[in-house]
Motif scaffolding. Structure first.
Motif, short mmCIF file in Angstrom:
data_model
loop_
_atom_site.label_atom_id
_atom_site.label_comp_id
_atom_site.label_asym_id
_atom_site.label_seq_id
_atom_site.Cartn_x
_atom_site.Cartn_y
_atom_site.Cartn_z
N SER A 120 -6.31 -64.89 0.75
CA SER A 120 -7.83 -64.61 0.15
C SER A 120 -7.97 -65.00 -1.46
O SER A 120 -9.03 -64.69 -2.07
CB SER A 120 -8.41 -62.80 0.43
OG SER A 120 -8.19 -62.24 1.39
N TRP A 121 -6.79 -64.79 -2.01
CA TRP A 121 -6.70 -64.32 -3.76
C TRP A 121 -7.01 -66.65 -3.83
O TRP A 121 -7.39 -66.53 -4.85
CB TRP A 121 -5.09 -64.40 -3.69
CG TRP A 121 -5.18 -64.83 -4.53
CD1 TRP A 121 -5.48 -65.07 -6.13
CD2 TRP A 121 -3.92 -66.03 -5.54
NE1 TRP A 121 -4.43 -65.40 -7.58
CE2 TRP A 121 -3.47 -66.15 -6.69
CE3 TRP A 121 -2.50 -66.67 -5.37
CZ2 TRP A 121 -2.65 -67.24 -7.56
CZ3 TRP A 121 -1.93 -67.22 -5.14
CH2 TRP A 121 -2.09 -67.86 -6.96
N ASP A 122 -6.80 -67.29 -2.46
CA ASP A 122 -6.77 -68.36 -3.04
C ASP A 122 -7.91 -68.64 -3.27
O ASP A 122 -8.55 -69.71 -3.14
CB ASP A 122 -5.60 -69.53 -1.49
CG ASP A 122 -5.67 -70.69 -2.38
OD1 ASP A 122 -5.22 -71.47 -3.13
OD2 ASP A 122 -6.55 -71.49 -1.31
N PHE A 123 -9.07 -68.25 -2.13
CA PHE A 123 -9.87 -68.22 -1.67
C PHE A 123 -10.93 -68.63 -3.15
O PHE A 123 -11.78 -69.36 -3.17
CB PHE A 123 -10.49 -67.06 -1.35
CG PHE A 123 -10.37 -66.97 0.32
CD1 PHE A 123 -10.51 -68.71 1.09
CD2 PHE A 123 -10.79 -65.88 0.85
CE1 PHE A 123 -10.50 -68.37 2.98
CE2 PHE A 123 -10.69 -65.86 2.68
CZ PHE A 123 -10.36 -66.91 3.17
N VAL A 124 -10.47 -67.93 -3.66
CA VAL A 124 -11.04 -67.24 -5.48
C VAL A 124 -10.82 -68.55 -6.15
O VAL A 124 -10.87 -69.53 -7.36
CB VAL A 124 -10.97 -65.13 -5.53
CG1 VAL A 124 -11.41 -65.65 -7.56
CG2 VAL A 124 -11.45 -65.56 -4.27
N GLY B 43 -9.31 -58.91 0.69
CA GLY B 43 -8.03 -58.59 -0.08
C GLY B 43 -8.42 -58.29 -1.07
O GLY B 43 -7.42 -57.43 -0.86
N VAL B 44 -9.09 -57.32 -2.16
CA VAL B 44 -8.77 -56.22 -2.78
C VAL B 44 -8.89 -55.11 -2.25
O VAL B 44 -8.20 -54.49 -2.30
CB VAL B 44 -10.06 -57.02 -3.98
CG1 VAL B 44 -10.73 -55.30 -4.60
CG2 VAL B 44 -9.95 -57.59 -5.24
N VAL B 45 -10.04 -55.23 -1.26
CA VAL B 45 -10.33 -54.31 -0.73
C VAL B 45 -8.81 -53.51 0.82
O VAL B 45 -8.74 -52.23 0.07
CB VAL B 45 -11.78 -54.16 0.78
CG1 VAL B 45 -12.03 -52.31 1.03
CG2 VAL B 45 -13.09 -53.96 -1.02
N PRO B 46 -8.69 -54.15 1.16
CA PRO B 46 -7.22 -54.19 2.24
C PRO B 46 -6.55 -53.29 1.37
O PRO B 46 -5.49 -52.61 1.21
CB PRO B 46 -6.88 -55.34 2.58
CG PRO B 46 -8.05 -55.86 2.93
CD PRO B 46 -8.86 -55.38 1.42
N ALA B 47 -5.71 -54.32 0.06
CA ALA B 47 -4.97 -53.78 -1.25
C ALA B 47 -4.90 -52.20 -1.28
O ALA B 47 -3.76 -51.30 -1.69
CB ALA B 47 -4.76 -54.88 -1.88
#
Length: 311
Positions: A168-172, A265-269
């Protein structure tokens, strides 16, 4: 122990400041040549240094911060048990990708990220796989460990969520970093997702899953106590790097990947961070209640001999 914690904080702050300095260079200074011309000599030197090695510095600082943290909270075995396969397997995957196009698609790295291994992959790239992958995996593992679920479900869930959060980080990051004024890599075969092939995400998810699985098996060789109340550093690493990628994407006018990254990514983290802390608090309360119950039982079991009265 206190000096080690201070070192972690110093490295983390340095990492975040380096990213902020890099953003200023990429988004403010570089697109405005007249700004560079009007800088004093010190400013010109700092800008030149930033363009030549800024990306290397912030990745090295993050790697050092996570390595020190992992050693302090998990021990030597579990630190190296994650770092070695993460760096080795991601490097193999990147070398394969830049040579053959599998598993990410056809791409190549440009300058700005340090010495290239075999002339193909900057040595800093496997380091980023390590510190982002470790942060994502540990948050997921600690959060799931706070739930009353079987161990194998915790392991599989941590690998699945960890790899997804890493991807998910790579998505951005990927669309923005390959389309900025000074790109760090280029896609020789552009894809449908903002210039990237969808294959890239399968490669990220697969690579993350492989090295996290290997790390999970290595961690099983020795008991591990997860730092449920000390997850601030991995969360800060994940969120700060996501923020860096988000700012780059906004500057490039790319928004959909940000939305996907936040959801996956952010919400699960953040959710796993909160679950781990809540689980630790609940365990502490339960332990306290058990201690009180034990003391009451011990007091009640004290027998006073017949005929002996307390004064």
């Amino acid at each position: 122990m206190k000096p080690i914690i201070s070192a972690e904080h110093f490295l983390l702050i340095g990492h975040i400041l380096s990213m902020a300095f890099g953003l200023a260079g990429l988004l403010i200074v570089l697109p405005n040549p007249e700004f560079v011309v009007n800088l004093p000599e010190f400013g010109k030197t700092a800008f030149a240094w930033s363009m030549a090695g800024g990306g290397v510095v912030y990745m090295l600082l993050a790697t050092a911060a996570v390595a020190v943290y992992a050693y302090r909270t998990l021990g030597l075995w579990h630190w190296l048990g994650f770092m070695v396969p993460a760096i080795a397997l991601s490097l193999c995957s990147e070398l394969l990708g830049t040579s053959t196009g599998f598993p990410f698609g056809h791409y190549r790295y440009l300058t700005g990220l340090g010495y290239k291994v075999a002339g193909l992959v900057p040595f800093t790239i496997p380091l980023s796989w390590f510190y982002l992958g470790f942060s994502a995996y540990l948050l997921a593992r600690a959060g799931l460990a706070s739930r009353q679920i079987p161990n194998w479900v915790q392991y599989v869930g941590a690998i699945a969520f960890g790899a997804t959060m890493l991807t998910s980080w790579d998505f951005v990051l990927d669309p923005a970093m390959s389309q900025t004024t000074m790109p760090f890599w280029v896609w020789e075969q552009p894809g449908a997702f903002f210039g990237m092939p969808y294959q890239n995400f399968a490669g990220w998810l697969g690579t993350g899953t492989v090295f996290m699985t290997v790390a999970t098996l290595l961690w099983k060789a020795k008991p591990v106590t997860l730092p449920r109340t000390q997850l601030g550093l991995p969360l800060a690493i994940y969120l700060s790097n996501f923020a860096f990628a988000t700012i780059m994407s906004v500057a490039a006018g790319i928004y959909i990947p940000i939305f996907l990254g936040v959801i996956l990514g952010v919400v699960p983290a953040i959710a796993f961070y909160q679950l781990a802390r809540a689980g630790a608090s609940q365990a502490a309360m339960q332990s306290s209640d058990e201690m009180v119950a034990t003391e009451i039982t011990e007091i009640a079991s004290v027998k006073v001999p017949i005929g002996v009265m307390p004064k």
